[in-house]
Design a protein around this motif. Structure first.
Motif, PDB file in Angstrom:
ATOM      1  N   GLY A 145       0.830  -1.193   0.000  1.00  0.00           N
ATOM      2  CA  GLY A 145       0.000   0.000   0.000  1.00  0.00           C
ATOM      3  C   GLY A 145       0.862   1.238   0.000  1.00  0.00           C
ATOM      4  N   CYS A 146       0.247   2.385   0.271  1.00  0.00           N
ATOM      5  CA  CYS A 146       1.007   3.631   0.239  1.00  0.00           C
ATOM      6  C   CYS A 146       0.321   4.710   1.050  1.00  0.00           C
ATOM      7  N   ASN A 147       1.095   5.720   1.381  1.00  0.00           N
ATOM      8  CA  ASN A 147       0.551   6.977   1.881  1.00  0.00           C
ATOM      9  C   ASN A 147       0.397   7.919   0.692  1.00  0.00           C
ATOM     10  N   ALA A 148      -0.587   8.799   0.774  1.00  0.00           N
ATOM     11  CA  ALA A 148      -0.765   9.837  -0.232  1.00  0.00           C
ATOM     12  C   ALA A 148      -0.695  11.189   0.448  1.00  0.00           C
ATOM     13  N   THR A 149       0.099  12.078  -0.125  1.00  0.00           N
ATOM     14  CA  THR A 149       0.176  13.437   0.394  1.00  0.00           C
ATOM     15  C   THR A 149      -0.170  14.408  -0.722  1.00  0.00           C
ATOM     16  N   VAL A 150       0.022  15.698  -0.485  1.00  0.00           N
ATOM     17  CA  VAL A 150      -0.352  16.738  -1.439  1.00  0.00           C
ATOM     18  C   VAL A 150       0.264  16.451  -2.806  1.00  0.00           C
TER      19      VAL A 150
END
Length: 278
Positions: free
Chosen positions: A57-62
């Motif tokens: 999975g992943c993190n999403a940022t701006v």
């Protein structure tokens, strides 16, 4: 080997790899966590190729949080509440999402100012963006009944208040200091003060001694907002703790261990912030 990453455009500033790779070493997990630059137009393709890329999975940022939320097939209530996602994973092959900013903020507030719930008075929120929504949701979930939102663009504050209902009211930005003397907690969710640029203009001399001032900005670690709050007897809560705590649920989801935020990890990231030009 298990793999996860953080995506954004740009992404070079993210300190998430420092946090997650610390935990991977600490818990002896064979895995990696990297930064991946993803253009907005490539987001859909990237998120729907997580398995093919070997990613848990992943993190999403701006600028991807709102778009990632819309692309997910399974949406945790934490993401639905703020219409944005920062944590994504696969659930039986389907893209799932959550927003851990609320958890991160509230966990850090509880750790840094454990008696905040005992204070009476309204909660003042500066800003009305995605971060403000996450913070407001956290206070509502904690049972707070008087949350006042101040934003330089009034329409956004009114939209946020309508979204959350009667316990949240929109207030004029220029009237923010008229509410300070009543406040139990004052939260800066804007970018004012980041890199020592701009000011919230809060007059902390009006505040109750022992009230709480929390800043989501963590570069610098002690913003003007926090410095002035502490000088006037308020309890200051910096933004780095939120960054660390919001990473906990994602790490557990991807790597199977619920990590602990320690003072050692805080100091490692603090040193990195202190030595960086952001």
């Amino acid at each position: 080997m298990m793999r996860a990453c953080v995506i954004g455009w740009p992404i070079s500033h993210s300190r998430s790899p420092l946090i997650h790779n610390y935990w991977l070493r600490q818990y002896g997990i064979e895995g990696t966590y990297t930064r991946e630059p993803v253009k907005p137009e490539d987001l859909d393709a990237f998120l729907h190729s997580l398995e093919a890329r070997g990613l848990q999975g992943c993190n999403a940022t701006v600028p991807h949080k709102e778009a990632a939320f819309m692309l997910a097939a399974i949406r945790d209530p934490s993401a639905v509440a703020v219409s944005a996602a920062n944590t994504l994973w696969l659930d039986n092959g389907r893209l799932a999402c959550a927003n851990t900013d609320t958890y991160g903020f509230m966990a850090n507030l509880d750790a840094s100012a454990p008696d905040w719930r005992k204070r009476s008075g309204p909660i003042l929120i500066l800003g009305a963006g995605g971060s403000a929504r996450a913070v407001v949701y956290g206070f509502l979930d904690a049972g707070m009944s008087d949350i006042r939102v101040f934003n330089r663009t009034p329409d956004r504050a009114h939209e946020l208040a309508r979204h959350f209902g009667a316990r949240v009211t929109a207030q004029a930005w220029d009237a923010r200091n008229e509410h300070v003397s009543e406040a139990a907690v004052i939260v800066n969710t804007t970018t004012l003060g980041m890199n020592d640029t701009g000011s919230t203009g809060i007059d902390f001399t009006r505040a109750q001694t022992g009230a709480v001032a929390a800043d989501l900005v963590y570069v610098p670690l002690e913003t003007e907002f926090l410095k002035m709050a502490r000088a006037n007897g308020l309890i200051g809560v910096d933004g780095l703790g939120m960054l660390l705590h919001q990473a906990v649920p994602g790490f557990e989801k991807w790597f199977g261990v619920r990590p602990v935020v320690t003072s050692e990890l805080y100091q490692i990231v603090a040193r990195d912030i202190g030595g960086a030009k952001c």
